[in-house]
Design a protein around this motif. Sequence first.
Motif, short mmCIF file in Angstrom:
data_model
loop_
_atom_site.label_atom_id
_atom_site.label_comp_id
_atom_site.label_asym_id
_atom_site.label_seq_id
_atom_site.Cartn_x
_atom_site.Cartn_y
_atom_site.Cartn_z
N TYR A 66 23.99 9.80 -15.13
CA TYR A 66 23.85 10.54 -16.39
C TYR A 66 23.26 11.92 -16.13
O TYR A 66 23.74 12.93 -16.67
N SER A 69 25.81 14.18 -14.56
CA SER A 69 26.83 14.57 -15.53
C SER A 69 26.35 15.71 -16.41
O SER A 69 27.10 16.65 -16.69
N HIS A 70 25.09 15.66 -16.84
CA HIS A 70 24.57 16.68 -17.76
C HIS A 70 24.03 17.91 -17.03
O HIS A 70 23.47 18.80 -17.67
N ALA A 98 31.79 4.98 -17.22
CA ALA A 98 31.76 5.94 -18.33
C ALA A 98 31.05 7.22 -17.91
O ALA A 98 31.49 8.33 -18.26
N CYS A 99 29.96 7.08 -17.15
CA CYS A 99 29.24 8.26 -16.66
C CYS A 99 30.10 9.08 -15.71
O CYS A 99 30.10 10.31 -15.74
N ASP A 102 32.77 10.88 -17.68
CA ASP A 102 32.13 12.00 -18.35
C ASP A 102 31.83 13.12 -17.37
O ASP A 102 32.04 14.31 -17.67
N ARG A 106 33.80 16.62 -18.03
CA ARG A 106 33.01 17.79 -18.45
C ARG A 106 33.36 19.04 -17.64
O ARG A 106 33.38 20.15 -18.16
N VAL A 127 33.42 3.82 -25.16
CA VAL A 127 32.60 4.94 -24.68
C VAL A 127 33.41 5.84 -23.75
O VAL A 127 33.28 7.07 -23.77
N ALA A 131 34.34 9.77 -24.31
CA ALA A 131 34.00 10.79 -23.33
C ALA A 131 35.21 11.65 -22.98
O ALA A 131 35.13 12.88 -22.87
N SER A 134 36.10 13.88 -26.02
CA SER A 134 35.17 14.99 -26.12
C SER A 134 35.50 16.09 -25.12
O SER A 134 35.45 17.29 -25.44
N SER A 313 23.28 14.43 -28.02
CA SER A 313 23.40 13.90 -26.65
C SER A 313 22.36 14.41 -25.67
O SER A 313 22.11 13.77 -24.66
#
Length: 329
Positions: A66, A69-70, A98-99, A102, A106, A127, A131, A134, A313
């Motif tokens: 996570y 990813s961010h 899912a991570c 994402d 992204r 999920v 992702a 999005s 988020s």
Amino acid sequence: MYSKCGDVDTARNVFDSMPKRNEVSWTSMMSGYGMHGRGKEALDIFDKMQKAGFVPDDISFLVLLYACSHSGMVDQGLNYFDIMRRDYDVVASAEHYACVIDLLARCGRLDKAWKTIQEMPMEPSAVIWVALLSACRVHSNVELAEYALNKLVNMKAENDGSYTLISNIYANARRWKDVARIRQLMKKSGIKKRPGCSWVQGKKGTASFFVGDRSHPLSPEIYSLLERLIGRIKVMGYVPETNFALHDVDDEEKNNLLSEHSEKLALAYGLLTTSPGCPIRITKNLRVCGDCHSAFTYISKIVDHEIIVRDSSRFHHFKNGSCSCGGYW
């Protein structure tokens, strides 16, 4: 608590002062750095946790992925995903995948994200499709977005957020008939779009704002300040991103719609009621608008405040003309 309130540095001070730590302590600190987009610090905590003798488990790796990813740390995230399975014998769950989806989506690697979905050992969860949907909004991929939405509909997992995303994608492509079709479909299905709402703490208490809100007693001062701020940042190079005003109207009217977004109103209230030098903390129930993100970046150059925005988020810290997210949000 401190991390979720936007003060991850105080969270770290508390963490460092602990006489004894367990797996929850280490994971919570990693999670805090992750939600604030400070991936390097999250990785540093992960390394120190192992040196302290703790063996990372599935939750540790989930938080680590996570954080990657961010923070736009694609290669590092993919490497940890491989290490997790190869060196620690941790079985990847749907949440881990899912991570990874994402993480790839992204940064625009939609082909790789799609391939990963196809190679998953389990059925993709809702999920994962959210992702992907999005990311299609960010990278304007209409075809893949439609596929993801159809999957959500078949799973009966669609909601107002899913329909809003596809509607935004159509609007950005100026496919107004499709926008109208989605709105009609939502109405037929009884799904109502949640209105964007932002909260901010000021000297006179917490205030909440909806888009175009003029109910607050300070509304005249709020709109006047916003007009002056937007005028100043336009001189600095800010150009309103009218694709985020998702209506079939001319550009002048779109500019007016953008200036009335709830987070901008909350910021103006915060500037009017917060002492110079103190952080302004804004919470929004939805994802922060791209135009507001751009405007806040410019505004942070000309105000004596750090602007901290928590959306649905993650956290965004605007200071001296930059945001902590680095564009990965």
